[in-house]
Design a protein around this motif. Structure first.
Motif, PDB file in Angstrom:
ATOM      1  N   ALA A 103     -42.825 -21.740  14.463  1.00  0.00           N
ATOM      2  CA  ALA A 103     -42.640 -20.640  14.010  1.00  0.00           C
ATOM      3  C   ALA A 103     -42.148 -19.747  15.319  1.00  0.00           C
ATOM      4  N   LEU A 104     -41.129 -19.070  14.914  1.00  0.00           N
ATOM      5  CA  LEU A 104     -40.088 -18.245  15.960  1.00  0.00           C
ATOM      6  C   LEU A 104     -40.226 -16.885  15.477  1.00  0.00           C
ATOM      7  N   PHE A 105     -40.828 -16.143  16.151  1.00  0.00           N
ATOM      8  CA  PHE A 105     -41.066 -14.499  15.935  1.00  0.00           C
ATOM      9  C   PHE A 105     -40.074 -13.776  16.849  1.00  0.00           C
ATOM     10  N   SER A 106     -39.293 -12.714  16.268  1.00  0.00           N
ATOM     11  CA  SER A 106     -38.147 -12.251  17.214  1.00  0.00           C
ATOM     12  C   SER A 106     -38.046 -10.688  16.994  1.00  0.00           C
ATOM     13  N   ASP A 107     -37.766  -9.812  17.708  1.00  0.00           N
ATOM     14  CA  ASP A 107     -37.674  -8.389  17.460  1.00  0.00           C
ATOM     15  C   ASP A 107     -36.267  -8.179  18.099  1.00  0.00           C
ATOM     16  N   GLY A 108     -35.281  -9.192  18.129  1.00  0.00           N
ATOM     17  CA  GLY A 108     -33.994  -9.186  18.772  1.00  0.00           C
ATOM     18  C   GLY A 108     -33.823  -9.238  20.181  1.00  0.00           C
ATOM     19  N   ALA A 109     -34.658  -8.672  20.984  1.00  0.00           N
ATOM     20  CA  ALA A 109     -34.641  -8.783  22.313  1.00  0.00           C
ATOM     21  C   ALA A 109     -35.419  -9.708  22.676  1.00  0.00           C
ATOM     22  N   SER A 110     -36.866  -9.941  22.392  1.00  0.00           N
ATOM     23  CA  SER A 110     -38.052 -10.833  22.765  1.00  0.00           C
ATOM     24  C   SER A 110     -38.304 -11.881  21.679  1.00  0.00           C
ATOM     25  N   HIS A 111     -38.623 -13.048  22.032  1.00  0.00           N
ATOM     26  CA  HIS A 111     -38.822 -14.189  21.317  1.00  0.00           C
ATOM     27  C   HIS A 111     -40.358 -14.686  21.479  1.00  0.00           C
ATOM     28  N   TYR A 112     -40.812 -15.173  20.411  1.00  0.00           N
ATOM     29  CA  TYR A 112     -42.366 -15.841  20.418  1.00  0.00           C
ATOM     30  C   TYR A 112     -42.364 -16.891  19.718  1.00  0.00           C
ATOM     31  N   LEU A 113     -42.624 -18.077  20.473  1.00  0.00           N
ATOM     32  CA  LEU A 113     -42.620 -19.425  19.647  1.00  0.00           C
ATOM     33  C   LEU A 113     -44.061 -19.793  19.510  1.00  0.00           C
ATOM     34  N   LEU A 114     -44.458 -20.494  18.436  1.00  0.00           N
ATOM     35  CA  LEU A 114     -45.975 -20.843  18.102  1.00  0.00           C
ATOM     36  C   LEU A 114     -45.220 -22.387  17.581  1.00  0.00           C
ATOM     37  N   ALA A 115     -46.149 -23.564  17.948  1.00  0.00           N
ATOM     38  CA  ALA A 115     -45.773 -24.814  17.631  1.00  0.00           C
ATOM     39  C   ALA A 115     -47.074 -25.621  17.616  1.00  0.00           C
ATOM     40  N   ASN A 116     -47.002 -26.661  16.744  1.00  0.00           N
ATOM     41  CA  ASN A 116     -48.188 -27.573  16.556  1.00  0.00           C
ATOM     42  C   ASN A 116     -47.728 -28.896  15.832  1.00  0.00           C
ATOM     43  N   GLN A 117     -48.045 -30.162  16.596  1.00  0.00           N
ATOM     44  CA  GLN A 117     -47.900 -31.244  16.150  1.00  0.00           C
ATOM     45  C   GLN A 117     -48.352 -31.551  14.587  1.00  0.00           C
ATOM     46  N   GLN A 118     -47.745 -32.112  13.903  1.00  0.00           N
ATOM     47  CA  GLN A 118     -48.087 -32.146  12.380  1.00  0.00           C
ATOM     48  C   GLN A 118     -48.436 -33.647  12.011  1.00  0.00           C
ATOM     49  N   THR A 119     -48.221 -34.515  13.121  1.00  0.00           N
ATOM     50  CA  THR A 119     -48.428 -35.909  12.841  1.00  0.00           C
ATOM     51  C   THR A 119     -49.273 -36.831  13.942  1.00  0.00           C
ATOM     52  N   VAL A 120     -49.865 -37.634  14.028  1.00  0.00           N
ATOM     53  CA  VAL A 120     -50.418 -38.470  14.766  1.00  0.00           C
ATOM     54  C   VAL A 120     -49.801 -39.859  14.945  1.00  0.00           C
ATOM     55  N   SER A 121     -48.522 -39.678  15.272  1.00  0.00           N
ATOM     56  CA  SER A 121     -47.973 -41.056  15.481  1.00  0.00           C
ATOM     57  C   SER A 121     -48.128 -41.984  16.677  1.00  0.00           C
ATOM     58  N   GLY A 122     -48.499 -41.161  17.775  1.00  0.00           N
ATOM     59  CA  GLY A 122     -48.878 -41.731  19.054  1.00  0.00           C
ATOM     60  C   GLY A 122     -50.339 -40.897  19.168  1.00  0.00           C
ATOM     61  N   THR A 123     -51.311 -41.978  19.620  1.00  0.00           N
ATOM     62  CA  THR A 123     -52.764 -41.660  19.613  1.00  0.00           C
ATOM     63  C   THR A 123     -53.184 -41.106  20.890  1.00  0.00           C
ATOM     64  N   ASP A 124     -52.388 -41.552  22.023  1.00  0.00           N
ATOM     65  CA  ASP A 124     -52.751 -41.067  23.243  1.00  0.00           C
ATOM     66  C   ASP A 124     -52.941 -39.536  23.258  1.00  0.00           C
ATOM     67  N   PRO A 125     -53.975 -39.088  24.166  1.00  0.00           N
ATOM     68  CA  PRO A 125     -54.001 -37.512  24.093  1.00  0.00           C
ATOM     69  C   PRO A 125     -53.100 -36.849  24.430  1.00  0.00           C
ATOM     70  N   ALA A 126     -52.417 -35.911  23.704  1.00  0.00           N
ATOM     71  CA  ALA A 126     -51.139 -35.311  24.114  1.00  0.00           C
ATOM     72  C   ALA A 126     -51.139 -33.756  23.525  1.00  0.00           C
ATOM     73  N   ALA A 127     -50.454 -32.900  24.382  1.00  0.00           N
ATOM     74  CA  ALA A 127     -50.436 -31.609  23.738  1.00  0.00           C
ATOM     75  C   ALA A 127     -48.971 -31.011  24.017  1.00  0.00           C
ATOM     76  N   LEU A 128     -48.445 -29.924  23.157  1.00  0.00           N
ATOM     77  CA  LEU A 128     -47.377 -29.555  23.321  1.00  0.00           C
ATOM     78  C   LEU A 128     -46.843 -28.772  24.525  1.00  0.00           C
ATOM     79  N   ARG A 129     -45.692 -29.040  25.123  1.00  0.00           N
ATOM     80  CA  ARG A 129     -45.236 -27.854  26.262  1.00  0.00           C
ATOM     81  C   ARG A 129     -43.804 -27.483  25.589  1.00  0.00           C
ATOM     82  N   TRP A 130     -43.385 -26.272  26.073  1.00  0.00           N
ATOM     83  CA  TRP A 130     -42.121 -25.650  25.895  1.00  0.00           C
ATOM     84  C   TRP A 130     -41.526 -24.915  26.820  1.00  0.00           C
ATOM     85  N   ARG A 131     -40.255 -24.813  26.920  1.00  0.00           N
ATOM     86  CA  ARG A 131     -39.606 -23.747  28.036  1.00  0.00           C
ATOM     87  C   ARG A 131     -38.711 -23.037  27.224  1.00  0.00           C
TER      88      ARG A 131
END
Length: 399
Positions: A103-131
């Motif tokens: 989910a990307l929220f924006s006021d035109g100048a700044s952007h705010y990103l939320l994200a989450n995995q929806q599946t467990v295709s890989g069972t090794d412990p993992a979390a999301l990183r973004w840039r």
């Protein structure tokens, strides 16, 4: 579906699966080296339909993207996301492809990103990183011997600018010079070698602008952009440039001279490219004294790779041997139209002053050669040089 926890004691993340219109399944996951026995936690969640809209005065864009342990870009956002495994038990970090909702929220100048995995295709412990998006602008223009101002279309803090070698509309040997580089623009022109009349036909050129620094791009491609200020020529000796961070293998080096402190025509020569750095020097025409004013030499070191970069098709490759004869370079990637094209010699096998020229650039390839100047003699036979090139879709329209 997005989630959040009030974590107690040990590090823990959430994993989600079986998302339907009626609900979903969720569990906690500690690092692989732990016993996976965790205290009860309160897990918050937000469920948002895919699409676009507005909330609280912000524009909202939601969607899904396939993500692995390599960075992938969320469509229309330029934010890159990857699944990062922890390494408490082993150093293996390859992760199966997961469906990730964002989910990307924006006021035109700044952007705010939320994200989450929806599946467990890989069972090794993992979390999301973004840039965040990496500012990068590519474009084409036509220029002759007169100065032309090129605007980026966005502001850069420490822009590193690379200009391509000229095409072959005018056959007199020539190089490209720049000046007045700022955070939003620079000047550029074709400069013939000093022994010529300095009047040159319009040539097609490409330019690339990127923020200074060592960056990790889509698909974990590494690139470093920087500059060195030197008065060194081949006659006085090369200057060594050490990368901010080492590459896994020798990258392709692209260079330009960003300043015009010395009016004599000058080009760059490169040698000894390794995973840790390279050597560079300037070179005037053979008939000159090889004493040149201090200039800022910009460089971009690009890991050999191909695919998509910030929504742009790109290809970085090396050519083992190119001489004074035009050679055909065929692209492996499929471009919709002729890309922005940059190339540089990676070696100095022949020491006569020389630069690259190209023609017949299309979506499928280009012809390229090493061109010597003839201020001292008419001999133009040049030893085979290793060449590195970048072909990338142009992001900016011609000025």
């Amino acid at each position: 579906v997005g989630s959040e926890m009030c974590i107690r004691d040990r590090a823990v993340t959430t994993r989600i699966r079986n998302v339907t219109t009626a609900g979903f399944e969720i569990a906690l996951q500690e690092e692989e080296g732990n016993d996976q026995i965790h205290a009860q936690e309160r897990v918050h969640y937000v469920a948002i339909l895919t699409g676009t809209g507005s909330v609280g005065g912000l524009t909202l864009t939601t969607g899904t993207i396939a993500v692995s342990h390599l960075f992938g870009t969320a469509p229309g956002t330029e934010f890159a996301i990857k699944a990062e495994e922890e390494e408490s038990v082993d150093a293996e970090v390859a992760h199966a492809i997961e469906s990730v909702a964002y989910a990307l929220f924006s006021d035109g100048a700044s952007h705010y990103l939320l994200a989450n995995q929806q599946t467990v295709s890989g069972t090794d412990p993992a979390a999301l990183r973004w840039r965040e998006p990496l500012p990068l602008t590519t474009g084409k223009l036509s220029a002759d011997h007169n100065w032309t101002t090129v605007s980026f279309g966005e502001a850069y803090s420490n822009p590193v600018i690379i200009a391509s070698s000229p095409g072959y509309s005018g056959t007199d040997p020539a190089i490209v010079r720049m000046r007045n580089a700022t955070g939003t623009s620079f000047d550029l022109r074709i400069q013939e070698w000093d022994y010529l009349n300095q009047v040159h036909a319009l040539e097609q050129l490409s330019f690339l602008v990127i923020e200074r620094g060592h960056h990790l791009l889509d698909n974990d491609t590494e690139v470093e952009a920087g500059w060195v200020e030197t008065a060194n020529t081949l006659a006085s000796g090369y200057v060594h440039v050490a990368f901010d961070e080492a590459f896994s293998s020798p990258p392709v080096i692209l260079t330009s001279i960003m300043t015009f402190n010395g009016s004599q025509a000058v080009t760059t020569r490169i040698r000894n490219v390794t995973a840790f750095g390279f050597e560079v020097a300037m070179q005037e025409e053979e008939g000159n004294d090889q004493v040149h004013a201090t200039e800022r030499i910009s460089y971009i070191a690009f890991e050999s790779d191909s695919g998509q970069l910030l929504g742009l098709t790109f290809e970085v490759r090396t050519i083992a041997a190119l001489t004074h004869n035009f050679g055909q370079v065929s692209f492996g990637e499929t471009f919709v139209e002729a890309p922005c094209f940059f190339a540089d010699m990676q070696t100095t096998s022949g020491t006569d002053p020389a630069s690259l020229r190209w023609h017949h650039l299309t979506a499928s390839g280009v012809q390229l050669k090493v061109e010597e100047e003839t201020s001292m003699d008419l001999e133009i036979i040049h030893a085979a040089e290793a060449i590195g090139y970048l072909a990338i879709s142009c992001s900016s329209p011609s000025p």
